[in-house]
Design a protein around this motif. Structure first.
Motif, PDB file in Angstrom:
ATOM      1  N   PRO A 249     -16.950  15.104  31.051  1.00  0.00           N
ATOM      2  CA  PRO A 249     -17.766  16.411  30.103  1.00  0.00           C
ATOM      3  C   PRO A 249     -16.549  16.610  28.966  1.00  0.00           C
ATOM      4  N   CYS A 250     -17.409  17.248  28.055  1.00  0.00           N
ATOM      5  CA  CYS A 250     -16.864  17.850  26.845  1.00  0.00           C
ATOM      6  C   CYS A 250     -15.908  18.854  26.951  1.00  0.00           C
ATOM      7  N   PRO A 251     -14.562  19.232  26.522  1.00  0.00           N
ATOM      8  CA  PRO A 251     -13.708  20.246  26.744  1.00  0.00           C
ATOM      9  C   PRO A 251     -14.531  21.444  26.301  1.00  0.00           C
ATOM     10  N   ASN A 252     -15.399  21.616  25.262  1.00  0.00           N
ATOM     11  CA  ASN A 252     -16.003  22.755  24.894  1.00  0.00           C
ATOM     12  C   ASN A 252     -17.381  22.914  25.813  1.00  0.00           C
ATOM     13  N   CYS A 253     -18.098  22.486  25.917  1.00  0.00           N
ATOM     14  CA  CYS A 253     -19.605  22.574  26.416  1.00  0.00           C
ATOM     15  C   CYS A 253     -19.896  21.843  27.621  1.00  0.00           C
ATOM     16  N   GLY A 254     -19.254  20.912  27.977  1.00  0.00           N
ATOM     17  CA  GLY A 254     -19.505  20.441  29.351  1.00  0.00           C
ATOM     18  C   GLY A 254     -20.487  19.218  29.118  1.00  0.00           C
ATOM     19  N   LEU A 269     -17.602  10.715  20.957  1.00  0.00           N
ATOM     20  CA  LEU A 269     -18.075  12.148  20.520  1.00  0.00           C
ATOM     21  C   LEU A 269     -18.753  12.563  21.356  1.00  0.00           C
ATOM     22  N   CYS A 270     -19.020  14.205  21.414  1.00  0.00           N
ATOM     23  CA  CYS A 270     -19.969  15.006  21.962  1.00  0.00           C
ATOM     24  C   CYS A 270     -21.235  15.393  21.038  1.00  0.00           C
ATOM     25  N   PRO A 271     -22.138  14.787  21.697  1.00  0.00           N
ATOM     26  CA  PRO A 271     -23.609  14.727  20.969  1.00  0.00           C
ATOM     27  C   PRO A 271     -24.111  16.454  21.052  1.00  0.00           C
ATOM     28  N   THR A 272     -23.518  17.236  21.746  1.00  0.00           N
ATOM     29  CA  THR A 272     -23.957  18.595  21.469  1.00  0.00           C
ATOM     30  C   THR A 272     -23.180  19.395  20.547  1.00  0.00           C
ATOM     31  N   CYS A 273     -21.731  19.334  20.553  1.00  0.00           N
ATOM     32  CA  CYS A 273     -21.113  19.857  19.568  1.00  0.00           C
ATOM     33  C   CYS A 273     -20.945  19.216  18.216  1.00  0.00           C
ATOM     34  N   GLN A 274     -21.187  18.210  18.295  1.00  0.00           N
ATOM     35  CA  GLN A 274     -21.068  17.352  16.914  1.00  0.00           C
ATOM     36  C   GLN A 274     -22.401  16.923  16.422  1.00  0.00           C
TER      37      GLN A 274
END
Ligand code: ZN
Length: 275
Positions: A249-254, A269-274
């Motif tokens: 999981p992304c450390p920011n948003c999971g 990459l995180c497809p939600t944050c980036q």
């Protein structure tokens, strides 16, 4: 590959450890490598370097310079691999590509991974070499947000290659490779495939800050954990986005971290944050 934080670390250690040592002997090791380039035959390295003193070291972006005597330098560039110092009486590794023996019985070896060059040049020749000291290293005085903006505007491939191409393969900014790029883009919340004309001024500002922060942190920590310094110690910088994060999981948003292939390398990459 060695990126700016590793080059800064190794050059500093060379300056502190090798300055004043006399080179007794240069030799190729038992290993050969198709993608290790020297600027002249190895025998000439031996002739020129033998008996000369190391007079200092410095770095510029991803390049390391080891100064030899009054007039020569060794330029380690575009390198993947290990440059290692071996104190007196410490056994050398069994395999390496290049070796320098010093008069005090210490030594330095170089073992290549991927590709790279170790050029022996007259110092006065350096500026005539293609790719020498091109671009601006992050953290240098001139690397302001205004200058960064200007470089983005001037990048001729900006509508085709996007931000990864600009930061890693163009010669505008010198110091960032594919590893730190992942963390820079994650911190800036920018997707690696984004085309430069679509970046807002806020995003450009975040990107500039992420470059400065990531490079400064990594230099402070002696480079990244998957590279080695002159003393064979791993760096203290832990990467945020790497192959090890895929599926976690992304450390920011999971959101689950993804791997994509883009411009000749993997991106994490995180497809939600980036975006
Ligand atoms: Zn996220």
């Amino acid at each position: 590959m060695l990126e700016m934080p590793e080059a800064v670390t190794i050059a500093r250690q060379m300056q502190e450890t090798l300055t004043g040592k006399t080179i007794l002997h240069f030799a190729r090791g038992s290993l050969t490598h198709k993608f290790l380039w020297l600027s002249k035959p190895a025998e000439e390295y031996e002739t020129i370097l033998s008996g000369k003193q190391v007079t200092g070291a410095s770095s510029f972006g991803r390049s390391i310079y080891l100064f030899v005597g009054e007039a020569q330098l060794l330029w380690f560039g575009e390198l993947g691999g290990r440059i290692l110092y071996h104190p007196q009486e410490q056994p050398l590794p069994s395999k390496y590509h290049l070796r320098w023996d010093f008069a005090d019985a210490s030594a330095m070896t170089f073992t290549l991974q991927m590709w790279g060059f170790v050029s022996l040049l007259e110092r006065s020749e350096l500026h005539k070499q293609p790719h020498a000291e091109v671009g601006i290293p992050p953290l240098s005085v001139g690397f302001t947000l205004e200058h960064f903006d200007q470089l983005l505007e001037e990048y001729p491939e900006k509508t085709k290659k996007g931000i990864k191409g600009f930061l890693v393969t163009s010669q505008h900014v010198n110091g960032i490779g594919n590893s730190y790029l992942q963390d820079i883009l994650f911190r800036a919340k920018i997707h690696p495939t984004r085309k430069i004309p679509t970046l807002t001024s806020n995003e450009r500002q975040r990107l500039h800050a992420a470059i400065q922060d990531t490079m400064a942190q990594a230099i402070k920590l002696g480079g990244r954990e998957d590279e080695r310094d002159l003393f064979d110690h791993p760096g203290g910088y832990h990467r945020l986005m790497s192959s090890q994060m895929v599926g976690s999981p992304c450390p920011n948003c999971g959101t689950i971290i993804q791997k994509i292939s883009y411009l000749g390398g993997a991106c994490y990459l995180c497809p939600t944050c980036q975006v």
